[in-house]
Design an enzyme around this catalytic site. Structure first.
Site, PDB file in Angstrom:
ATOM      1  N   SER A  57      20.335   2.593 -17.558  1.00 19.92           N
ATOM      2  CA  SER A  57      19.929   1.947 -16.311  1.00 19.92           C
ATOM      3  C   SER A  57      18.657   1.137 -16.538  1.00 19.92           C
ATOM      4  O   SER A  57      18.316   0.800 -17.674  1.00 19.92           O
ATOM      5  CB  SER A  57      19.740   2.996 -15.215  1.00 19.92           C
ATOM      6  OG  SER A  57      19.668   2.376 -13.941  1.00 19.92           O
ATOM      7  N   GLY A  59      15.368   1.662 -16.470  1.00 16.00           N
ATOM      8  CA  GLY A  59      14.308   2.144 -17.354  1.00 16.00           C
ATOM      9  C   GLY A  59      14.649   1.976 -18.822  1.00 16.00           C
ATOM     10  O   GLY A  59      13.818   1.531 -19.622  1.00 16.00           O
ATOM     11  N   GLU A  60      15.885   2.318 -19.166  1.00 15.23           N
ATOM     12  CA  GLU A  60      16.309   2.195 -20.566  1.00 15.23           C
ATOM     13  C   GLU A  60      16.431   0.729 -20.988  1.00 15.23           C
ATOM     14  O   GLU A  60      16.118   0.379 -22.122  1.00 15.23           O
ATOM     15  CB  GLU A  60      17.642   2.911 -20.769  1.00 15.23           C
ATOM     16  CG  GLU A  60      17.580   4.419 -20.659  1.00 15.23           C
ATOM     17  CD  GLU A  60      17.615   4.914 -19.218  1.00 15.23           C
ATOM     18  OE1 GLU A  60      17.477   6.126 -19.000  1.00 15.23           O
ATOM     19  OE2 GLU A  60      17.766   4.074 -18.310  1.00 15.23           O
ATOM     20  N   VAL A  61      16.886  -0.127 -20.055  1.00 16.48           N
ATOM     21  CA  VAL A  61      16.972  -1.558 -20.363  1.00 16.48           C
ATOM     22  C   VAL A  61      15.577  -2.116 -20.621  1.00 16.48           C
ATOM     23  O   VAL A  61      15.353  -2.873 -21.578  1.00 16.48           O
ATOM     24  CB  VAL A  61      17.639  -2.326 -19.204  1.00 16.48           C
ATOM     25  CG1 VAL A  61      17.511  -3.835 -19.414  1.00 16.48           C
ATOM     26  CG2 VAL A  61      19.107  -1.938 -19.080  1.00 16.48           C
ATOM     27  N   ALA A  64      14.388  -1.040 -23.943  1.00 12.58           N
ATOM     28  CA  ALA A  64      15.109  -1.673 -25.052  1.00 12.58           C
ATOM     29  C   ALA A  64      14.810  -3.159 -25.176  1.00 12.58           C
ATOM     30  O   ALA A  64      15.187  -3.769 -26.191  1.00 12.58           O
ATOM     31  CB  ALA A  64      16.612  -1.479 -24.867  1.00 12.58           C
TER      32      ALA A  64
END
Length: 265
Positions: A57, A59-61, A64
């Protein structure tokens, strides 16, 4: 145990679809592009192989983003595929990268769906952000000779306890991963205790600390801080879920008894 897991993934699909429908009632975007979750989509018009990044979602995007930009620099000849699970994550990919990457929703962890996705995108490597450990996905990648990296990996004590209930299955699953780049020593130790090969686990720190904020964002933060009060104690409740707000408001009441000017955002 692997066969049992595969059987359960098929058995639980009706419940998964009901959950998707339920979520779409509150967030209509979940009703869009639903075929992608079954590995059905128009393949991108570029020559394989690709570099695949999976980020659940927003946060991870965001975490990354720096890694993806480095991939652009070091492997400009290879296209980049980014998958997410949530529509908000999808929107963040669009905002950050537009047409620079190919975005598609992450397929459910069922071999047939995963095979469709892998054939269509042809990844040379799979970089999975943080805690997305999907046994069928890892097995499919292993069988196809696709190296897998668990990047910015974290594993809480609670999650480790859950995985430890099926020790052999967890060990076999973790050993499908080629590299586990753990955020900290405690995360690395939990992965090793659960059966990951020690030589495959490395402590690299959190990738989120490598994010370079734009000067405009820092200026916005300074403006907010002045509005709230430069010396005023502030605490933030982020990514809350239903039912947690009441607990937070009660905690704020208790905090304000001792520190009256505290601000809850």
């Amino acid at each position: 145990m692997r066969a049992v897991y595969r059987f359960l993934t098929y058995l639980l699909m009706p419940l998964v679809l009901l959950r998707l429908l339920w979520r779409s009632l509150r967030a209509p975007a979940y009703r869009q592009r639903w075929k992608e979750r079954f590995g059905i989509f128009t393949p991108p018009r570029w020559q394989r192989p690709s570099l695949w990044i999976h980020a659940v979602s927003v946060g991870e995007v965001q975490a990354a983003a720096g890694l993806i930009k480095l991939l652009f620099q070091h492997y400009p000849e290879l296209p980049v595929v980014v998958t997410t699970t949530t529509p908000t994550g999808s929107e963040r990919v669009r905002q950050l990268f537009g047409d620079q990457v190919f975005h598609v929703y992450f397929p459910y962890d069922i071999p047939r769906f995963l095979e469709r996705f892998l054939v269509a995108t042809g990844p040379a490597v799979a970089v999975i952000m943080e805690t997305e450990i999907w046994p069928n996905l890892l097995r499919c990648c292993k069988e196809r000779g696709i190296p897998t990296v668990l990047a910015n990996a974290r594993l809480s004590a609670r999650s480790a306890t859950g995985y430890a209930r099926v020790p052999r299955f967890t060990r076999d699953t973790l050993r499908q991963i080629n590299v586990i780049a753990a955020q900290g020593d405690s995360d690395a130790q939990r992965f090793r205790r659960l059966g990951a090969r020690p030589e495959d686990v490395h402590v690299t720190g959190s990738i989120k600390f490598d994010i370079h904020l734009a000067a405009s964002l820092r200026e916005q933060a300074q403006v907010l801080r002045r509005l709230w009060g430069v010396d005023r104690p502030v605490w933030v409740a982020a990514s809350t879920h239903e039912g947690e707000e009441d607990l937070l408001l009660e905690a704020q009441r208790q905090v304000r008894e001792k520190v009256p000017d505290t601000l809850l955002v």
